[in-house]
Design an enzyme around this catalytic site. Structure first.
Site, PDB file in Angstrom:
ATOM      1  N   LYS A  22       0.858  -1.187   0.000  1.00 51.01           N
ATOM      2  CA  LYS A  22       0.000   0.000   0.000  1.00 51.01           C
ATOM      3  C   LYS A  22       0.888   1.228   0.000  1.00 51.01           C
ATOM      4  O   LYS A  22       1.634   1.472   0.949  1.00 51.01           O
ATOM      5  CB  LYS A  22      -0.898  -0.019   1.236  1.00 51.01           C
ATOM      6  CG  LYS A  22      -1.946   1.079   1.264  1.00 51.01           C
ATOM      7  CD  LYS A  22      -2.872   0.887   2.460  1.00 51.01           C
ATOM      8  CE  LYS A  22      -3.974   1.928   2.484  1.00 51.01           C
ATOM      9  NZ  LYS A  22      -4.898   1.725   3.627  1.00 51.01           N
ATOM     10  N   ASP A 125     -15.008   2.500   9.942  1.00 52.88           N
ATOM     11  CA  ASP A 125     -15.201   2.445   8.487  1.00 52.88           C
ATOM     12  C   ASP A 125     -15.510   1.016   8.059  1.00 52.88           C
ATOM     13  O   ASP A 125     -14.991   0.528   7.060  1.00 52.88           O
ATOM     14  CB  ASP A 125     -13.957   2.968   7.769  1.00 52.88           C
ATOM     15  CG  ASP A 125     -14.238   3.315   6.314  1.00 52.88           C
ATOM     16  OD1 ASP A 125     -15.427   3.400   5.931  1.00 52.88           O
ATOM     17  OD2 ASP A 125     -13.272   3.471   5.547  1.00 52.88           O
TER      18      ASP A 125
END
Length: 476
Positions: A22, A125
């Site tokens: 990432k 989230d």
């Protein structure tokens, strides 16, 4: 904030594995706020150890860029699977996926610092985009980028709301204090949408979405899918309760209830369903992954000679030991356990120490037993060698062989037989009986008996300073 790439982690000895990398976008990498948030995510995820949470392996900073090295999961995000399926998900499949995600969330909620202090992580989230379902049937929660934690360096500023509006709880939209039940509410939204095949709060504009969440008008899933049972309806509505205290107290409690009212499918069935709805995407990604593996695996060269040298240079010397052969560790001493029996349990270590302390007595007993066996064998040999002489002495003088002349006294015997220790003889030497000696040489017997009596041959030995028997030569 970031883009996720394939990656290959290649070691110095040819070891390699596929990973997900990432990378923070360059414009965010120049912002201290985003960098702190990015690093906080990696540190928080590293403290969560659970098979249903995508683990972080490393964080790399190089030339102004930030990378998080993560576990690679061969599968698809739940959001893509729902889009590929185009129909409501089978109830056992939805139950299996949500149960594993809830268990991963519970592990995050229970995570602690190195000192054992609760981190109080709240994901904030939870959504289908942050759930991965693997081809092996396992489900994972990921992306703790906006998670709330007690020890987090980067904190949310007042008035800021983080997460996806259509998966937020009412108290999250109001900016109130949050706890783990916010994630329970979001998981309830995901379950409602998987069962019905529709969106719960999503509207065309953000204002309408916020209004739908705050109004709390939620229909039971059975109105859209009649085969849904009443207990499953009640479970979904409880997880979506507007009042925080009316929800499940933890994600694990919700997982247990879901398993009871909607038995989950096996991992094999979940994996088969994933391949059936996303087969093309999975095959394309698998081909790209094979190409990445071949490009790194074929060209990997192992320097065996250099590896051996490094291992030799890094060899650790043996720890010091005390006089008893044990390794001192602080105020305790532990004996090294043999290979294959190593343990960190103090009980087994203390038992080994006790066995080590008993070993000298065992060794002494074994030596004493062996010496006794040798003495018995030696005595038998002496007895056999003395038998012919005794037979010759018992014969009449006319029949006795000329070579069988008895030794008159100890002075005529070899010097080596003058002194014999008691430990070298198993029993006292046999003395011919009076009748046998008289039949052979009556006069010699009388003289010998008188001599033995004058020499005090009862007993025919004396004890020295060490307590050992010393036989009197004049008595033989």
């Amino acid at each position: 904030m970031a883009t996720v790439y394939f990656g290959r982690l290649v070691g110095a000895v040819g070891f390699s594995r596929s990973v997900a990398i990432k990378q923070l976008h360059p414009q965010f990498a120049r912002s201290p706020e985003f960098v702190a948030q990015f690093l906080d995510e990696a540190q928080l995820t590293a403290r969560i150890r659970h098979p249903n949470v995508v683990s972080v392996l490393d964080v790399v900073a190089r030339e102004g860029e930030l990378f998080v090295i993560m576990e690679f999961v061969e599968g698809e995000p739940l959001s893509r699977l729902v889009r590929f399926a185009r129909e409501p998900m089978p109830i056992p499949i939805a139950s299996a996926i949500l149960i594993q995600v809830l268990l991963g969330l519970h592990a995050a909620h229970e995570a602690t610092t190195e000192n054992g202090e609760p981190l109080e992580i709240v994901h904030r989230d939870v959504s289908p985009q942050n759930m991965l379902v693997g081809v092996d049937g396992s489900s994972h929660i990921l992306d703790f980028g906006v998670a709330k934690a007690a020890s987090r360096v980067h904190t949310t500023e007042n008035g800021q709301i983080k997460g996806k509006l259509s998966y937020m709880a009412p108290e999250q939209l109001r900016g109130a204090d949050l706890d783990r039940r916010v994630d329970v509410f979001a998981a309830g939204i995901v379950l409602w949408e998987l069962l019905t095949g529709q969106r719960l709060f999503a509207r065309n504009d953000p204002g309408a979405t916020v209004a739908a969440v705050l109004n709390g008008e939620i229909k039971p899933p059975s109105q859209f899918r009649p085969e849904i049972s009443s207990p499953l309806d009640a479970l979904v509505l409880r997880s979506l309760a507007a009042c925080v205290d009316d929800r499940f107290a933890s994600a694990r409690e919700m997982a247990i209830a879901l398993e009871a009212c909607a038995p989950p499918a096996s991992s094999l069935k979940v994996g088969a369903w994933v391949e059936s709805v996303a087969g093309d995407s999975l095959r394309e990604r698998a081909q790209r992954l094979r190409e990445a593996e071949e490009s790194t695996g074929i060209n990997a060269v192992v320097d065996l000679e250099g590896l051996q040298k490094r291992l030799a240079d890094a060899r650790i010397s043996a720890p010091p030991r005390d006089s008893d052969g044990r390794i001192p560790l602080g105020d305790k001493r532990f004996s090294p356990l043999p290979l294959g029996e190593g343990t960190t349990q103090p009980a087994r270590q203390s038992n080994w120490v006790r066995r080590e302390q008993r070993s000298p007595w065992i060794q002494r007993g074994a030596i004493a037993g062996a010496a006794l066996v040798v003495l018995v064998l030696f005595g038998l040999l002496l007895h056999k060698s003395a038998a012919p002489a005794a037979t010759a002495a018992s014969l009449p003088s006319s029949e006795a062989p000329a070579s069988a002349t008895p030794i008159a006294n100890a002075a005529q015997a070899p010097a080596a037989t003058a002194m014999v220790e008691a430990s070298d003889l198993p029993t006292e030497p046999e003395v011919p009986s009076a009748s046998t000696a008289a039949a052979a040489t009556p006069r010699a017997h009388k003289k010998s008996a008188a001599k033995h009596a004058s020499a005090n041959c009862v007993p025919p030995y004396v004890l020295d300073e060490q307590g050992r028997k010393r036989f009197k030569p004049e008595c033989f």
